[in-house]
Every structure is written in structure tokens, then in C-alpha cells.
Design a protein around this motif. Sequence first.
Motif, PDB file in Angstrom:
ATOM      1  N   LEU A   1       0.908  -1.189  -0.016  1.00 15.22           N
ATOM      2  CA  LEU A   1      -0.020  -0.040  -0.091  1.00 15.22           C
ATOM      3  C   LEU A   1       0.946   1.300  -0.012  1.00 15.22           C
ATOM      4  CD1 LEU A   1      -2.646  -1.042   2.506  1.00 15.22           C
ATOM      5  CD2 LEU A   1      -2.933  -0.886   0.104  1.00 15.22           C
ATOM      6  N   PHE A   2       1.941   1.305   0.865  1.00 13.70           N
ATOM      7  CA  PHE A   2       2.825   2.351   0.684  1.00 13.70           C
ATOM      8  C   PHE A   2       3.265   2.611  -0.718  1.00 13.70           C
ATOM      9  CE2 PHE A   2       7.243   3.999   1.253  1.00 13.70           C
ATOM     10  CZ  PHE A   2       7.129   5.356   1.786  1.00 13.70           C
ATOM     11  N   LEU A   3       3.778   1.380  -1.394  1.00 17.41           N
ATOM     12  CA  LEU A   3       4.452   1.698  -2.725  1.00 17.41           C
ATOM     13  C   LEU A   3       3.297   2.224  -3.714  1.00 17.41           C
ATOM     14  CD1 LEU A   3       6.731  -1.673  -3.006  1.00 17.41           C
ATOM     15  CD2 LEU A   3       7.424   0.736  -2.548  1.00 17.41           C
ATOM     16  N   LEU A   4       2.208   1.697  -3.464  1.00 20.07           N
ATOM     17  CA  LEU A   4       1.066   2.240  -4.339  1.00 20.07           C
ATOM     18  C   LEU A   4       0.875   3.857  -4.114  1.00 20.07           C
ATOM     19  CD1 LEU A   4      -1.315   1.629  -6.291  1.00 20.07           C
ATOM     20  CD2 LEU A   4      -2.797   1.070  -4.364  1.00 20.07           C
ATOM     21  N   SER A   5       1.127   3.929  -2.882  1.00 22.78           N
ATOM     22  CA  SER A   5       0.727   5.342  -2.442  1.00 22.78           C
ATOM     23  C   SER A   5       1.833   6.111  -3.039  1.00 22.78           C
ATOM     24  CB  SER A   5       0.582   5.622  -0.937  1.00 22.78           C
ATOM     25  OG  SER A   5      -0.295   4.922  -0.334  1.00 22.78           O
ATOM     26  N   CYS A   6       3.098   5.666  -2.852  1.00 24.89           N
ATOM     27  CA  CYS A   6       4.209   6.546  -3.449  1.00 24.89           C
ATOM     28  C   CYS A   6       4.127   6.740  -5.110  1.00 24.89           C
ATOM     29  CB  CYS A   6       5.432   5.684  -3.550  1.00 24.89           C
ATOM     30  SG  CYS A   6       6.101   5.795  -1.742  1.00 24.89           S
ATOM     31  N   TYR A   7       3.439   5.691  -5.777  1.00 32.33           N
ATOM     32  CA  TYR A   7       3.237   6.171  -7.234  1.00 32.33           C
ATOM     33  C   TYR A   7       2.302   7.196  -7.465  1.00 32.33           C
ATOM     34  CZ  TYR A   7       1.447   5.059 -11.804  1.00 32.33           C
ATOM     35  OH  TYR A   7       0.896   5.234 -13.031  1.00 32.33           O
ATOM     36  N   LEU A   8       0.923   6.884  -6.468  1.00 37.24           N
ATOM     37  CA  LEU A   8      -0.012   8.055  -6.811  1.00 37.24           C
ATOM     38  C   LEU A   8       0.619   9.318  -6.323  1.00 37.24           C
ATOM     39  CD1 LEU A   8      -2.970   6.095  -5.208  1.00 37.24           C
ATOM     40  CD2 LEU A   8      -2.455   6.588  -7.647  1.00 37.24           C
ATOM     41  N   TRP A   9       1.435   9.364  -5.328  1.00 39.48           N
ATOM     42  CA  TRP A   9       2.036  10.843  -5.156  1.00 39.48           C
ATOM     43  C   TRP A   9       2.818  11.245  -6.115  1.00 39.48           C
ATOM     44  CZ3 TRP A   9       4.196   8.578   0.378  1.00 39.48           C
ATOM     45  CH2 TRP A   9       2.731   8.390   1.197  1.00 39.48           C
ATOM     46  N   SER A  10       3.740  10.337  -6.913  1.00 36.70           N
ATOM     47  CA  SER A  10       4.446  10.791  -7.960  1.00 36.70           C
ATOM     48  C   SER A  10       3.815  11.405  -9.208  1.00 36.70           C
ATOM     49  CB  SER A  10       5.573   9.673  -8.294  1.00 36.70           C
ATOM     50  OG  SER A  10       4.737   8.556  -8.730  1.00 36.70           O
ATOM     51  N   GLN A  11       2.411  10.956  -9.235  1.00 42.72           N
ATOM     52  CA  GLN A  11       1.690  11.309 -10.402  1.00 42.72           C
ATOM     53  C   GLN A  11       0.470  12.111  -9.892  1.00 42.72           C
ATOM     54  OE1 GLN A  11       2.544  10.439 -13.541  1.00 42.72           O
ATOM     55  NE2 GLN A  11       4.346   9.077 -12.675  1.00 42.72           N
ATOM     56  N   ARG A  12       0.868  12.933  -9.040  1.00 44.39           N
ATOM     57  CA  ARG A  12      -0.184  13.737  -8.527  1.00 44.39           C
ATOM     58  C   ARG A  12      -0.854  14.467  -9.429  1.00 44.39           C
ATOM     59  NH1 ARG A  12       1.169  18.813  -4.229  1.00 44.39           N
ATOM     60  NH2 ARG A  12      -1.031  19.473  -4.031  1.00 44.39           N
ATOM     61  N   GLU A  13       0.011  15.522 -10.313  1.00 42.51           N
ATOM     62  CA  GLU A  13      -0.617  16.318 -11.186  1.00 42.51           C
ATOM     63  C   GLU A  13      -1.560  15.739 -12.098  1.00 42.51           C
ATOM     64  OE1 GLU A  13       2.418  18.521 -13.223  1.00 42.51           O
ATOM     65  OE2 GLU A  13       3.055  19.436 -11.394  1.00 42.51           O
ATOM     66  N   PHE A  14      -1.344  14.346 -12.535  1.00 42.86           N
ATOM     67  CA  PHE A  14      -2.040  13.576 -13.391  1.00 42.86           C
ATOM     68  C   PHE A  14      -3.338  13.311 -12.763  1.00 42.86           C
ATOM     69  CE2 PHE A  14      -3.349   9.343 -14.925  1.00 42.86           C
ATOM     70  CZ  PHE A  14      -3.856   9.570 -16.156  1.00 42.86           C
ATOM     71  N   PHE A  15      -3.109  12.476 -11.646  1.00 40.08           N
ATOM     72  CA  PHE A  15      -4.390  11.995 -10.916  1.00 40.08           C
ATOM     73  C   PHE A  15      -5.357  13.265 -10.129  1.00 40.08           C
ATOM     74  CE2 PHE A  15      -1.813   8.131 -10.762  1.00 40.08           C
ATOM     75  CZ  PHE A  15      -2.579   7.214 -11.242  1.00 40.08           C
ATOM     76  N   SER A  16      -4.664  14.474 -10.177  1.00 38.40           N
ATOM     77  CA  SER A  16      -5.512  15.297  -9.399  1.00 38.40           C
ATOM     78  C   SER A  16      -6.640  15.858 -10.390  1.00 38.40           C
ATOM     79  CB  SER A  16      -4.762  16.611  -9.036  1.00 38.40           C
ATOM     80  OG  SER A  16      -4.060  17.046 -10.148  1.00 38.40           O
ATOM     81  N   GLN A  17      -6.452  15.541 -11.845  1.00 39.03           N
ATOM     82  CA  GLN A  17      -7.392  15.968 -12.649  1.00 39.03           C
ATOM     83  C   GLN A  17      -8.740  14.937 -12.586  1.00 39.03           C
ATOM     84  OE1 GLN A  17      -5.425  15.311 -16.418  1.00 39.03           O
ATOM     85  NE2 GLN A  17      -3.671  16.529 -16.204  1.00 39.03           N
ATOM     86  N   PHE A  18      -8.555  14.038 -11.949  1.00 36.39           N
ATOM     87  CA  PHE A  18      -9.987  13.184 -11.740  1.00 36.39           C
ATOM     88  C   PHE A  18     -10.493  13.607 -10.725  1.00 36.39           C
ATOM     89  CE2 PHE A  18      -6.630  10.583 -13.864  1.00 36.39           C
ATOM     90  CZ  PHE A  18      -7.269   9.906 -14.994  1.00 36.39           C
ATOM     91  N   LYS A  19     -11.652  13.984 -10.892  1.00 33.82           N
ATOM     92  CA  LYS A  19     -12.865  14.458 -10.133  1.00 33.82           C
ATOM     93  C   LYS A  19     -13.880  13.434  -9.391  1.00 33.82           C
ATOM     94  CE  LYS A  19     -10.958  18.511 -10.401  1.00 33.82           C
ATOM     95  NZ  LYS A  19     -10.142  18.858  -9.404  1.00 33.82           N
ATOM     96  N   THR A  20     -14.085  13.326  -8.270  1.00 35.11           N
ATOM     97  CA  THR A  20     -15.120  12.516  -7.645  1.00 35.11           C
ATOM     98  C   THR A  20     -16.467  12.769  -7.940  1.00 35.11           C
ATOM     99  OG1 THR A  20     -13.429  11.809  -5.937  1.00 35.11           O
ATOM    100  CG2 THR A  20     -15.533  11.079  -5.644  1.00 35.11           C
ATOM    101  N   PRO A  21     -17.378  12.009  -8.680  1.00 33.36           N
ATOM    102  CA  PRO A  21     -18.763  12.360  -8.724  1.00 33.36           C
ATOM    103  C   PRO A  21     -19.276  11.968  -7.314  1.00 33.36           C
ATOM    104  CG  PRO A  21     -18.204  10.388  -9.742  1.00 33.36           C
ATOM    105  CD  PRO A  21     -16.857  10.849  -9.447  1.00 33.36           C
ATOM    106  N   SER A  22     -20.325  12.996  -7.230  1.00 32.15           N
ATOM    107  CA  SER A  22     -21.121  13.117  -5.943  1.00 32.15           C
ATOM    108  C   SER A  22     -20.028  12.827  -4.750  1.00 32.15           C
ATOM    109  CB  SER A  22     -21.988  11.639  -5.891  1.00 32.15           C
ATOM    110  OG  SER A  22     -22.919  11.761  -6.963  1.00 32.15           O
ATOM    111  N   ALA A  23     -19.149  13.721  -4.775  1.00 29.98           N
ATOM    112  CA  ALA A  23     -18.032  13.651  -3.754  1.00 29.98           C
ATOM    113  C   ALA A  23     -18.770  13.893  -2.374  1.00 29.98           C
ATOM    114  CB  ALA A  23     -17.126  14.845  -3.858  1.00 29.98           C
TER     115      ALA A  23
END
Length: 658
Positions: free
Chosen positions: A19-41
Motif C-alpha cells: 500500500l505504501f508503494l502504491l501510495s508513492c506511485y500516486l504521489w509521484s503522479q499527483r498532477e495527473f491524478f488530480s485531474q480526476f474528480k469524484t462524482p457525488s463527492a
Amino acid sequence: MTNATSIELKRITWISIVLFLLSCYLWSQREFFSQFKTPSALTIHTGLETATIIIFTSVFMVCWNAFGNLRKRSSLILAVTFLSASIFGFFHAISFQGMPGFPAAIDMHKSLSFWLLSRYLISLTLLGLVLQTRDIDISESISKISVYLGLVLTIIATFIIFTYPEIFPTTYQKGYGQTTFKIHCEMVLVALNSLTAGLFYRQIVQSDRIDSEGHLKIKRSMLFFAAAMMAISETYFSLYSFPDEIFVVIGHAFQVIAALAIYRGMVSINIHAPYSSLIQTTKDLQQTADELLIHKQRLTGVIETAMDGILTINDQHKIILVNPAAAQIFGYTVEALIGASIDIVIPMRHRNVHSAHVHQFGERGTTRRKMGGNFDDYYVTGLHADGTEFPIEASISSLIENEKRFYTVIFRDISERKAAKEKMAQYHSELTQLSSALQSIREEERKHIARELHDDLGQLLAALRMDLSLLQRDQNMTDKSRLTVSSMDQLLLTSITTLRRIATDLRPRALDEGGLFFALQTLQKEFSQRHGVHCDLIADEEQLILDDERSTAIYRIIQESLTNVARHAKANHVDIQFERTEDALQFVIQDDGRGIEEGAMNKTRSFGLVGMRERIKAMQGKFKVRSEVGKGTRIEIHIPLDTPIYNPAKTSTHLVQN
């Protein structure tokens, strides 16, 4: 660390690393994943937060209610912490992204303030658990006060946040997102939870040293996983700018996982540990039950193999326990006696009296006593199955069980002993009669010999001396013959004196001529003159007017006592004192000699004391000797005057011949 703990730790560690390694990957791709918005947040965030609140509330309930008053300090702290965290989480959820009637930015500031308070409470509490490894018991009153105080402080903090939100530094700005203060707070939470996870991991490795008596009983592997998940989740909460970003959903998901892990770890404290304690208690109870079973089997074996009869009845006088020895004594089988009335083994004439005695015994509250009339014959009469009666030596005890009284009798058949005792008593009586007869015969022989010596031999010696006196008057006798006759006269005088002394010892004439008082006076004077011991006779002549048998016996008793004083006491003074009442004569012989050593009075060769006892027993009197080494001896004698004396004259000839 056990194998199971080691395997579980490895599994949790690998999950945390993945889970930590997965999180590190998500952190490294922050700008990319920040584009995704959560419907009915709002709905998703509220649902995840509600799930977390429910789990935290469950933790509170488990910590507070598990096993009632069985509460530790760790359980109390966790209960207060998660109660407050649940309340703060509830207000965070309802104020998230604005509340009706409030500007959105201000409401987000309130929501995040509640969030930080709840997460800091949980993180610091977990850190406290890992730093304070020992636990103590907490009373019910202190527990309630602590919960009430925590609830009051939580309400006060909630009121301040809603009423004066500007007191807290700004955590959210509209159009900009989280403030630097909020992000720094999240980083501190990441550091706190990372430190807690590392300390828990070290404790798991060193569990052999810390899992001892008095230490916390917690599921450290689950709390290590919870701290790691909270550290990861706080990192996600520090990354987002707007509430509808996907990082918020991921952070909430990790938060739910952490909450589940905390719940699992808390269950170990508040349910598994008490259950372990309960299991241990159950094991102790089982061990006690096994020991009781062993004791019961041992007691049953003792009862079954006892040589004495053992019989227990209830308050209805029904037999509820009987051992084989008791059944054999009465001539029944055990099965025939169980449930039967106790009357089956009691003679008819004794049944009513026996029931009354047993009832009185129970009413008095006495727990045990011997059954029977007196010390010499503690026995009752039993009834054989064939109808014959026999003596039983028995003791009875009682106890109360479930408000019902039970009586237990331990007994033995003493038919042979009773017969032997009666025969011994008969032999003793015959020996006493024989002893009295021999004493009487001895006195008669002494009296006869003394009379013969005094009347016959004494008279002959007196006549012979008279003849010598006449011979001494002869003028033709030579001087040599005169000396011889004078020597013969001295020998005759010595012989007459010796003869009188022997006759007096055999039977004092004063006893026959003047009575007991004058005989004792003569004995007193002769004793003092012969042995040089001062002797006082304290008595009146009227006190000592007795029949011949008692006078002779008392004279011989005092004579024997003075003889013992002369032989053994080495005394300087002897007192003989008489006291008489209408029905008894008492006298005391007291000397100031060296006394009698312990055990000497019971020697088989102490014929003097034996003779005194026999004479006193023949008069149905009482005899007591008190002596202390170096302080003399005191003999106390009590003779009744209103009871007949055994007269051996009638039976002496028969006894001697037999």
C-alpha cells in the motif's frame, strides 16, 4: 514472539509495504491524478466518514461495556478518546462543504478543525499505548467521572469551534484549498503515526519481554497496521486542493482501513483479554473441580474402607449414607439401609427417647459430642437384623447444608470390650475383697501374736526375772556367780522391752485399751523419740471415737505414713491433723521433707501406698497425695462415717480357701 505472531506480522508488513508503494506511485503522479474528480463527492465523503464514525463508536462501546466493571486504564482512555473522536467526526461530516445558513469557506474551516482534533486525539492515544506498556485497574466511579469529564470537554470544544471559529488558525481558503497550517498539521500526524507504527513493530519483535503480568494485553500487529494506514491516509489528506479530488476519497478509504484495524486491536484489549482471563478462570475452576473430585473419591474410599461404622441421617431421620462396615455391624446390606428409617437399628424401647435426644442435640447448636451416659460407658444399644441387641460406642456430629440439618454417627461394636470390662470389674472387685480379707486376717494374726507374746511369753519372762531376783538374795553366792546372775537379769530386762516393742508394733495395746486417740499419742511420742523428728498430733479424743475396723485402719495408715517419712522424707517436722463432721472424718499428714519424685508414687513396689489405698478403699474413702520435690508431701484422706465397711470376717475363710 510466537510463530503465529511472526506469520501475522509478516503478512501485515507486506500489505503495508504494498500500500505504501502504491501510495508513492500516486504521489509521484499527483498532477495527473488530480485531474480526476469524484462524482457525488459529498455523498461518498460523508458515507466513508460515517463508516469511520460507526467504527470509532463501536470501539468506544467495546472499551466501555466489555465485561461490566472489568476495566483497565487503557480501556478507559480508549473509551474517552473514541467517544470524543466520534463526536468530532460527526460534526466534521455534517459541516463538510458547507452547512445550510453558513458560508462554505467558514464551514470547511470548522469541518477541518473537527477533523484535526479527532485525528490528533487518536494518534496521540495510540502513541500513548505504545509508550505506556503497563496497565492498572480502574474503579467504576473514576471511570464514570473520566467519561463525563471527557464528554464535557468535547462539548465545550465543539461549542467554541461553532461559535468562535476564528480562534483556530485558518485551515481552508475558498478558491485556494487547504492552508499551509492544515498541511503542516497533516505532516505532523504523518510523523506521529509513523513513529507509533515503528514502536509497535519493535514491541512485536520484543513481545517476549513485555507480555508479562501487569502489561497491556493488546493486538500490537493490528495497531501497527492501523498506525501505518493512518500515516498513509494523512499524506493523501495533505495533497488535495479541492474536496472533490480523488485523493480525498483514497485518504478516506485508508482511514476506514485504519479504523477497522484499530477496532480489531481494541477488541484484543477488551474482549480477547477478558475472555482469556475468563478462560483461565474456567481452567482454574476445572482444576478445582478435578481436585474436588479427587478429594471426593479419596473421602469415599476412606468411608468405604473404614473399620468403624459411619451412618448419616437427614432431619427426617432417614438414612442417606452408610458404609459397608456399618451395614455389616447391623447385619444388613448397604442397599437395604439407604433410605430406611434410623429406627430400624434402634431397639423399640429407645426409639422415642433417641429421636428426642437427636432433636435436642440439633437445637442446641452443638456440632459434635459422644453418645452415652458418662465417661466410663459412652455407648448406646443397637439392634441387629436378627433382633438381638448389642452395645455400641458412638459419637455424633451435625452440620447444616442448604438450611437442612444432617447428623453423622461414627460407631463400633463393643460387645467383646464390654464383656471384658465387666469381667475385669468382677476380678477387681474380687481382688479388692481378697485384699481386704487378707488385711483383716493379718490384723487378726497380729492381734493374736501380740496377745500371745504379751500374755504368755511376757509373763514367763517376768516370772523368770523374779526368780533371778530371789537368787540374787542368796548370801552363799560367790561374786562371780552374782555377776553372772546380774548379767542374766539385764538380758531378761532387754528381752522384756524388746518383746513389748514387738507386741506394740504388731498390735498396740493402747488401741484396744484406750482407743485410737491414745494409740496415736503413743505412736507420736515413740516416733519422735526413735527418729528425732518433731511430730504434732492435732486432734480431740471425741473426734477419734470410732469402731474397731476404722480405728485399726486409720492407725495403720498413719503408722505407714510415719514409716515412709522416717525412711524416705528426711523431714524435720510432721503434722497430723484431724477434722470430723457428722458424716465424715478427714485427716491430713504433712511433712517438710524432700518430697516424692514424679512417677515414684506409681511404682509397682510402692507397697506402702498400695496398702494405704486398699485400706481407704475398703472404708469407701478418698485418698490424695500431693508432693513437690524439696517442699514435702501432703496426704489428704476423707473417710465417710455413714457407709458400712466391708467386713471380711464373713468371707475371708471362703476367699482364702478358694
